[in-house]
Design an enzyme around this catalytic site. Structure first.
Site, PDB file in Angstrom:
ATOM      1  N   ARG A 102       0.880  -1.176   0.000  1.00 44.05           N
ATOM      2  CA  ARG A 102       0.000   0.000   0.000  1.00 44.05           C
ATOM      3  C   ARG A 102       0.906   1.212   0.000  1.00 44.05           C
ATOM      4  NH1 ARG A 102      -5.151   1.652   3.630  1.00 44.05           N
ATOM      5  NH2 ARG A 102      -6.038   0.369   1.993  1.00 44.05           N
ATOM      6  N   HIS A 129      -7.430   0.965  -6.257  1.00 46.75           N
ATOM      7  CA  HIS A 129      -7.661   0.161  -5.040  1.00 46.75           C
ATOM      8  C   HIS A 129      -8.401  -1.121  -5.469  1.00 46.75           C
ATOM      9  CE1 HIS A 129      -7.934  -0.933  -1.001  1.00 46.75           C
ATOM     10  NE2 HIS A 129      -8.728  -0.012  -0.499  1.00 46.75           N
ATOM     11  N   GLN A 132     -10.266  -3.665  -3.031  1.00 50.50           N
ATOM     12  CA  GLN A 132     -11.538  -3.119  -2.557  1.00 50.50           C
ATOM     13  C   GLN A 132     -12.650  -3.374  -3.578  1.00 50.50           C
ATOM     14  OE1 GLN A 132     -12.052  -1.403   0.526  1.00 50.50           O
ATOM     15  NE2 GLN A 132     -14.114  -1.929  -0.102  1.00 50.50           N
ATOM     16  N   ASP A 224     -17.098   7.652  -1.489  1.00 52.76           N
ATOM     17  CA  ASP A 224     -15.862   7.461  -0.733  1.00 52.76           C
ATOM     18  C   ASP A 224     -15.523   8.805  -0.092  1.00 52.76           C
ATOM     19  OD1 ASP A 224     -13.488   6.407   0.265  1.00 52.76           O
ATOM     20  OD2 ASP A 224     -12.374   6.645  -1.612  1.00 52.76           O
ATOM     21  N   CYS A 264     -16.263   1.978   0.966  1.00 50.01           N
ATOM     22  CA  CYS A 264     -15.095   1.156   1.313  1.00 50.01           C
ATOM     23  C   CYS A 264     -14.646   1.343   2.756  1.00 50.01           C
ATOM     24  CB  CYS A 264     -13.945   1.445   0.362  1.00 50.01           C
ATOM     25  SG  CYS A 264     -13.196   3.075   0.584  1.00 50.01           S
ATOM     26  N   ARG A 292     -13.547  -8.092   2.206  1.00 45.89           N
ATOM     27  CA  ARG A 292     -12.133  -7.858   1.890  1.00 45.89           C
ATOM     28  C   ARG A 292     -11.350  -9.143   2.181  1.00 45.89           C
ATOM     29  NH1 ARG A 292      -9.982  -2.787   1.944  1.00 45.89           N
ATOM     30  NH2 ARG A 292      -8.139  -3.910   1.205  1.00 45.89           N
TER      31      ARG A 292
HETATM   32  N1   CP Z   1     -11.069   0.270   2.746  1.00 44.72           N
HETATM   33  C1   CP Z   1      -9.799   0.207   3.156  1.00 44.72           C
HETATM   34  O1   CP Z   1      -8.870  -0.067   2.388  1.00 44.72           O
HETATM   35  O2   CP Z   1      -9.625   0.413   4.490  1.00 44.72           O
HETATM   36  P1   CP Z   1      -8.250   0.628   5.277  1.00 44.72           P
HETATM   37  O3   CP Z   1      -7.657   1.932   4.804  1.00 44.72           O
HETATM   38  O4   CP Z   1      -8.650   0.642   6.718  1.00 44.72           O
HETATM   39  O5   CP Z   1      -7.333  -0.521   4.953  1.00 44.72           O
HETATM   40  N1  NVA Z   2      -9.744   6.925  -1.307  1.00 42.52           N
HETATM   41  C1  NVA Z   2      -9.331   6.561   0.019  1.00 42.52           C
HETATM   42  C2  NVA Z   2      -9.576   5.095   0.270  1.00 42.52           C
HETATM   43  C3  NVA Z   2      -9.229   4.630   1.649  1.00 42.52           C
HETATM   44  C4  NVA Z   2      -9.388   3.152   1.831  1.00 42.52           C
HETATM   45  C5  NVA Z   2      -7.877   6.906   0.216  1.00 42.52           C
HETATM   46  O1  NVA Z   2      -7.078   6.703  -0.697  1.00 42.52           O
HETATM   47  O2  NVA Z   2      -7.536   7.407   1.294  1.00 42.52           O
END
Ligand code: CP
Ligand code: NVA
Length: 306
Positions: A102, A129, A132, A224, A264, A292
Protein backbone atom coordinates in the site's frame (compact mmCIF):
# COMPACT_ATOMS: atom_id res chain seq x y z
CA UNK A 1 -2.20 -14.06 -13.60
CA UNK A 2 1.25 -13.26 -12.16
CA UNK A 3 0.36 -10.13 -10.17
CA UNK A 4 -2.80 -8.36 -8.97
CA UNK A 5 -2.17 -4.70 -9.64
CA UNK A 6 -5.12 -3.54 -11.74
CA UNK A 7 -8.44 -5.18 -12.59
CA UNK A 8 -7.96 -3.81 -16.10
CA UNK A 9 -5.05 -6.29 -16.50
CA UNK A 10 -7.08 -9.43 -15.77
CA UNK A 11 -9.45 -11.18 -18.16
CA UNK A 12 -13.20 -11.44 -17.66
CA UNK A 13 -12.72 -15.17 -16.92
CA UNK A 14 -10.03 -14.49 -14.33
CA UNK A 15 -12.25 -11.85 -12.74
CA UNK A 16 -15.11 -14.34 -12.35
CA UNK A 17 -12.76 -17.10 -11.17
CA UNK A 18 -11.52 -14.83 -8.38
CA UNK A 19 -15.06 -13.96 -7.31
CA UNK A 20 -16.13 -17.63 -7.38
CA UNK A 21 -13.09 -18.71 -5.37
CA UNK A 22 -13.71 -15.94 -2.83
CA UNK A 23 -17.29 -17.13 -2.36
CA UNK A 24 -16.12 -20.76 -2.01
CA UNK A 25 -13.44 -19.89 0.55
CA UNK A 26 -15.97 -17.82 2.50
CA UNK A 27 -18.38 -20.76 2.61
CA UNK A 28 -15.63 -23.14 3.73
CA UNK A 29 -14.38 -20.74 6.41
CA UNK A 30 -17.91 -20.32 7.80
CA UNK A 31 -18.38 -24.11 7.81
CA UNK A 32 -15.13 -24.62 9.71
CA UNK A 33 -13.45 -26.35 6.76
CA UNK A 34 -9.73 -25.54 6.83
CA UNK A 35 -7.99 -24.64 3.56
CA UNK A 36 -4.23 -24.45 4.25
CA UNK A 37 -3.44 -23.69 0.61
CA UNK A 38 -0.45 -21.47 1.47
CA UNK A 39 1.20 -23.57 4.15
CA UNK A 40 4.85 -22.56 4.56
CA UNK A 41 4.44 -19.40 2.45
CA UNK A 42 5.12 -15.84 3.60
CA UNK A 43 3.49 -12.62 2.39
CA UNK A 44 5.53 -9.45 2.93
CA UNK A 45 3.12 -6.55 3.49
CA UNK A 46 4.59 -3.08 2.92
CA UNK A 47 2.58 -0.13 4.22
CA UNK A 48 3.52 3.50 3.59
CA UNK A 49 -0.03 4.64 4.45
CA UNK A 50 -2.42 3.92 7.34
CA UNK A 51 -4.82 0.98 7.29
CA UNK A 52 -7.38 -0.81 9.41
CA UNK A 53 -9.23 -3.17 7.05
CA UNK A 54 -6.43 -3.96 4.63
CA UNK A 55 -3.85 -4.86 7.23
CA UNK A 56 -6.23 -6.94 9.33
CA UNK A 57 -7.86 -8.75 6.41
CA UNK A 58 -4.54 -9.64 4.77
CA UNK A 59 -3.01 -10.81 8.05
CA UNK A 60 -6.05 -12.89 8.99
CA UNK A 61 -6.37 -14.14 5.41
CA UNK A 62 -2.79 -15.41 5.29
CA UNK A 63 -3.25 -17.06 8.69
CA UNK A 64 -6.45 -18.78 7.52
CA UNK A 65 -4.64 -20.01 4.39
CA UNK A 66 -1.95 -21.58 6.57
CA UNK A 67 0.72 -19.03 5.64
CA UNK A 68 2.58 -16.24 7.41
CA UNK A 69 1.85 -12.51 7.06
CA UNK A 70 4.82 -10.21 7.66
CA UNK A 71 3.82 -6.60 8.43
CA UNK A 72 6.40 -4.10 7.20
CA UNK A 73 5.94 -0.42 7.99
CA UNK A 74 7.82 1.36 5.21
CA UNK A 75 9.10 3.93 7.72
CA UNK A 76 10.90 1.13 9.57
CA UNK A 77 12.37 -0.27 6.36
CA UNK A 78 15.42 1.08 4.54
CA UNK A 79 12.90 1.90 1.77
CA UNK A 80 11.80 4.78 4.02
CA UNK A 81 15.41 6.05 4.08
CA UNK A 82 15.83 5.99 0.33
CA UNK A 83 16.73 2.39 -0.57
CA UNK A 84 15.60 1.76 -4.12
CA UNK A 85 12.55 -0.22 -5.18
CA UNK A 86 14.94 -2.23 -7.38
CA UNK A 87 17.03 -3.43 -4.44
CA UNK A 88 13.98 -3.85 -2.19
CA UNK A 89 12.22 -5.99 -4.80
CA UNK A 90 15.25 -8.19 -5.38
CA UNK A 91 16.01 -8.66 -1.69
CA UNK A 92 12.42 -9.34 -0.66
CA UNK A 93 12.04 -11.87 -3.48
CA UNK A 94 14.78 -13.95 -1.81
CA UNK A 95 12.79 -14.16 1.43
CA UNK A 96 9.05 -14.04 0.78
CA UNK A 97 6.62 -15.77 -1.59
CA UNK A 98 4.51 -12.70 -2.32
CA UNK A 99 4.50 -8.96 -1.69
CA UNK A 100 1.49 -6.83 -0.82
CA UNK A 101 2.01 -3.09 -0.94
CA UNK A 102 0.00 0.00 0.00
CA UNK A 103 1.68 3.19 -1.11
CA UNK A 104 1.30 6.55 -2.84
CA UNK A 105 2.94 6.26 -6.25
CA UNK A 106 1.41 3.59 -8.48
CA UNK A 107 4.71 3.34 -10.39
CA UNK A 108 6.37 1.93 -7.25
CA UNK A 109 4.01 -1.05 -7.37
CA UNK A 110 4.70 -1.59 -11.07
CA UNK A 111 8.45 -1.40 -10.37
CA UNK A 112 8.24 -3.91 -7.50
CA UNK A 113 6.54 -6.32 -9.90
CA UNK A 114 9.05 -5.59 -12.65
CA UNK A 115 12.21 -6.03 -10.58
CA UNK A 116 11.08 -8.71 -8.13
CA UNK A 117 10.40 -12.36 -8.93
CA UNK A 118 7.38 -12.97 -6.68
CA UNK A 119 3.70 -12.00 -7.14
CA UNK A 120 2.81 -8.42 -6.18
CA UNK A 121 -0.60 -7.36 -4.87
CA UNK A 122 -1.72 -3.73 -4.99
CA UNK A 123 -3.34 -2.90 -1.65
CA UNK A 124 -4.03 0.73 -2.69
CA UNK A 125 -2.12 3.42 -4.49
CA UNK A 126 -3.14 7.00 -5.30
CA UNK A 127 -4.34 5.56 -8.63
CA UNK A 128 -6.14 2.29 -7.83
CA UNK A 129 -7.66 0.16 -5.04
CA UNK A 130 -8.38 -3.14 -6.82
CA UNK A 131 -8.76 -5.42 -3.76
CA UNK A 132 -11.54 -3.12 -2.56
CA UNK A 133 -13.41 -3.31 -5.86
CA UNK A 134 -13.27 -7.13 -5.83
CA UNK A 135 -14.76 -7.18 -2.32
CA UNK A 136 -17.37 -4.61 -3.37
CA UNK A 137 -18.66 -6.61 -6.31
CA UNK A 138 -18.56 -9.85 -4.32
CA UNK A 139 -20.84 -8.15 -1.78
CA UNK A 140 -23.17 -6.81 -4.46
CA UNK A 141 -23.37 -10.30 -5.94
CA UNK A 142 -24.34 -11.79 -2.57
CA UNK A 143 -27.09 -9.21 -2.07
CA UNK A 144 -28.44 -9.06 -5.61
CA UNK A 145 -27.77 -12.60 -6.88
CA UNK A 146 -26.12 -11.28 -10.04
CA UNK A 147 -23.83 -8.57 -11.35
CA UNK A 148 -24.46 -8.40 -15.07
CA UNK A 149 -27.06 -5.81 -16.00
CA UNK A 150 -27.02 -4.02 -12.64
CA UNK A 151 -26.24 -0.32 -12.40
CA UNK A 152 -23.75 1.14 -9.91
CA UNK A 153 -23.67 4.89 -9.29
CA UNK A 154 -20.52 6.40 -7.78
CA UNK A 155 -20.85 9.96 -6.50
CA UNK A 156 -17.91 11.90 -5.09
CA UNK A 157 -14.20 12.12 -5.80
CA UNK A 158 -12.68 10.64 -8.98
CA UNK A 159 -10.10 8.75 -6.92
CA UNK A 160 -8.46 5.31 -6.58
CA UNK A 161 -11.72 3.70 -5.41
CA UNK A 162 -13.68 5.16 -8.34
CA UNK A 163 -11.00 4.03 -10.81
CA UNK A 164 -10.99 0.44 -9.61
CA UNK A 165 -14.78 0.29 -9.55
CA UNK A 166 -14.83 1.45 -13.18
CA UNK A 167 -12.51 -1.42 -14.11
CA UNK A 168 -14.44 -3.95 -12.01
CA UNK A 169 -17.88 -2.97 -13.31
CA UNK A 170 -16.62 -3.09 -16.88
CA UNK A 171 -15.34 -6.67 -16.36
CA UNK A 172 -18.56 -7.67 -14.58
CA UNK A 173 -20.88 -6.33 -17.27
CA UNK A 174 -22.34 -3.77 -14.84
CA UNK A 175 -23.36 -0.32 -15.94
CA UNK A 176 -21.60 2.40 -13.99
CA UNK A 177 -22.29 6.10 -13.77
CA UNK A 178 -19.97 8.49 -11.98
CA UNK A 179 -20.88 12.00 -10.85
CA UNK A 180 -17.83 14.03 -9.92
CA UNK A 181 -17.25 17.79 -9.55
CA UNK A 182 -15.36 19.67 -12.26
CA UNK A 183 -11.63 19.34 -11.74
CA UNK A 184 -11.84 16.13 -9.68
CA UNK A 185 -12.92 13.73 -12.45
CA UNK A 186 -11.53 10.22 -12.96
CA UNK A 187 -8.40 10.07 -15.09
CA UNK A 188 -9.20 10.01 -18.82
CA UNK A 189 -7.08 6.92 -19.41
CA UNK A 190 -9.06 4.95 -16.81
CA UNK A 191 -12.40 5.97 -18.34
CA UNK A 192 -11.12 5.06 -21.81
CA UNK A 193 -9.80 1.67 -20.67
CA UNK A 194 -13.00 0.92 -18.76
CA UNK A 195 -15.11 1.85 -21.78
CA UNK A 196 -13.06 -0.52 -23.95
CA UNK A 197 -13.49 -3.34 -21.40
CA UNK A 198 -17.20 -2.53 -21.05
CA UNK A 199 -17.71 -2.97 -24.77
CA UNK A 200 -16.70 -6.61 -24.44
CA UNK A 201 -19.21 -7.30 -21.64
CA UNK A 202 -22.06 -5.09 -22.89
CA UNK A 203 -21.77 -2.65 -19.97
CA UNK A 204 -22.04 1.12 -20.24
CA UNK A 205 -20.04 3.85 -18.53
CA UNK A 206 -21.51 7.32 -17.99
CA UNK A 207 -19.48 10.24 -16.63
CA UNK A 208 -21.30 13.37 -15.51
CA UNK A 209 -21.11 16.28 -13.06
CA UNK A 210 -24.76 15.75 -12.05
CA UNK A 211 -25.40 13.42 -9.06
CA UNK A 212 -29.13 13.19 -9.85
CA UNK A 213 -28.42 12.01 -13.39
CA UNK A 214 -25.89 9.45 -12.13
CA UNK A 215 -28.05 7.96 -9.38
CA UNK A 216 -31.25 7.51 -11.43
CA UNK A 217 -32.14 3.82 -11.65
CA UNK A 218 -29.06 2.68 -9.70
CA UNK A 219 -29.09 -0.71 -7.98
CA UNK A 220 -25.93 0.12 -6.05
CA UNK A 221 -24.95 3.55 -4.70
CA UNK A 222 -21.38 4.20 -3.69
CA UNK A 223 -19.22 7.02 -2.43
CA UNK A 224 -15.86 7.46 -0.73
CA UNK A 225 -14.13 10.03 1.43
CA UNK A 226 -13.71 13.45 -0.17
CA UNK A 227 -10.17 13.66 1.24
CA UNK A 228 -7.98 10.65 0.52
CA UNK A 229 -4.76 9.80 2.31
CA UNK A 230 -2.15 12.37 1.32
CA UNK A 231 -4.71 15.12 0.58
CA UNK A 232 -5.27 16.26 4.17
CA UNK A 233 -4.10 19.84 3.42
CA UNK A 234 -6.92 20.20 0.84
CA UNK A 235 -9.69 19.11 3.21
CA UNK A 236 -11.36 22.51 3.86
CA UNK A 237 -11.41 23.35 0.16
CA UNK A 238 -12.69 19.91 -0.80
CA UNK A 239 -15.56 20.04 1.71
CA UNK A 240 -16.82 23.18 -0.05
CA UNK A 241 -16.40 21.80 -3.56
CA UNK A 242 -18.01 18.41 -2.85
CA UNK A 243 -20.95 19.56 -0.71
CA UNK A 244 -23.57 18.95 -3.42
CA UNK A 245 -22.23 15.42 -3.93
CA UNK A 246 -23.24 14.13 -0.50
CA UNK A 247 -25.30 10.92 -0.44
CA UNK A 248 -28.19 11.91 1.81
CA UNK A 249 -31.66 10.41 2.01
CA UNK A 250 -33.03 12.85 -0.57
CA UNK A 251 -30.45 11.85 -3.18
CA UNK A 252 -30.50 8.16 -2.19
CA UNK A 253 -34.29 8.15 -2.74
CA UNK A 254 -33.67 8.84 -6.43
CA UNK A 255 -31.96 5.45 -6.87
CA UNK A 256 -34.00 2.22 -7.14
CA UNK A 257 -36.31 1.40 -4.23
CA UNK A 258 -34.28 -1.70 -3.39
CA UNK A 259 -30.85 -0.19 -4.02
CA UNK A 260 -28.01 -0.88 -1.62
CA UNK A 261 -25.39 1.52 -0.29
CA UNK A 262 -21.69 0.65 -0.23
CA UNK A 263 -18.62 2.53 1.04
CA UNK A 264 -15.09 1.16 1.31
CA UNK A 265 -14.60 2.86 4.70
CA UNK A 266 -13.28 4.76 6.55
CA UNK A 267 -16.41 6.94 6.21
CA UNK A 268 -16.96 10.49 7.39
CA UNK A 269 -20.60 10.85 8.39
CA UNK A 270 -22.03 14.27 7.62
CA UNK A 271 -19.60 14.77 4.74
CA UNK A 272 -19.77 12.30 1.81
CA UNK A 273 -22.72 10.43 3.36
CA UNK A 274 -25.31 11.13 6.03
CA UNK A 275 -25.92 8.85 9.01
CA UNK A 276 -29.43 7.89 7.93
CA UNK A 277 -28.05 6.39 4.71
CA UNK A 278 -24.83 4.73 5.89
CA UNK A 279 -26.45 3.37 9.06
CA UNK A 280 -29.79 2.71 7.37
CA UNK A 281 -31.38 -0.62 6.40
CA UNK A 282 -30.03 -0.63 2.84
CA UNK A 283 -26.42 -0.06 3.82
CA UNK A 284 -24.25 -3.17 3.39
CA UNK A 285 -20.95 -1.62 4.48
CA UNK A 286 -20.01 -4.24 7.05
CA UNK A 287 -20.66 -7.17 4.71
CA UNK A 288 -18.49 -5.25 2.26
CA UNK A 289 -15.71 -4.82 4.85
CA UNK A 290 -15.86 -8.54 5.73
CA UNK A 291 -15.56 -9.50 2.11
CA UNK A 292 -12.13 -7.86 1.89
CA UNK A 293 -10.97 -10.98 3.73
CA UNK A 294 -12.63 -13.51 1.44
CA UNK A 295 -11.93 -11.72 -1.85
CA UNK A 296 -8.26 -11.26 -0.94
CA UNK A 297 -7.86 -14.89 0.12
CA UNK A 298 -8.91 -15.79 -3.42
CA UNK A 299 -6.25 -13.42 -4.82
CA UNK A 300 -3.58 -14.79 -2.46
CA UNK A 301 -4.45 -18.41 -3.22
CA UNK A 302 -4.52 -17.79 -6.98
CA UNK A 303 -1.15 -16.02 -7.08
CA UNK A 304 0.82 -17.78 -4.37
CA UNK A 305 -0.29 -21.43 -4.43
CA UNK A 306 1.80 -22.07 -7.56
N1 CP B 1 -11.07 0.27 2.75
C1 CP B 1 -9.80 0.21 3.16
O1 CP B 1 -8.87 -0.07 2.39
O2 CP B 1 -9.63 0.41 4.49
P1 CP B 1 -8.25 0.63 5.28
O3 CP B 1 -7.66 1.93 4.80
O4 CP B 1 -8.65 0.64 6.72
O5 CP B 1 -7.33 -0.52 4.95
N1 NVA C 1 -9.74 6.92 -1.31
C1 NVA C 1 -9.33 6.56 0.02
C2 NVA C 1 -9.58 5.09 0.27
C3 NVA C 1 -9.23 4.63 1.65
C4 NVA C 1 -9.39 3.15 1.83
C5 NVA C 1 -7.88 6.91 0.22
O1 NVA C 1 -7.08 6.70 -0.70
O2 NVA C 1 -7.54 7.41 1.29
Amino acid sequence: MKHFISIHDISVDEFHQLLDLGLKLKKEQKAGIAHPILQGKTLGMIFTKSSTRTRISFEVGMYQLGGHPLYLNANDMQLGRGESIYDTANVMSRFVDGIMIRTFDHQDVLDLAKYGSVPVINALTDHLHPCQAMADLMTVYEHKGRLEGLKLAYIGDGNNVAHSLLYACAKAGMDMSVAIPVGYECEDIVVENAKADAKATGATILTTHDPVEAIAGADVVCTDTWTSMGQEAEKAERVKIFKDYQINSELFAKSKEDSVFIHCLPAYRGYEVTEDVIDGPRSIIFDEAENRLHAQKAILATLMAK
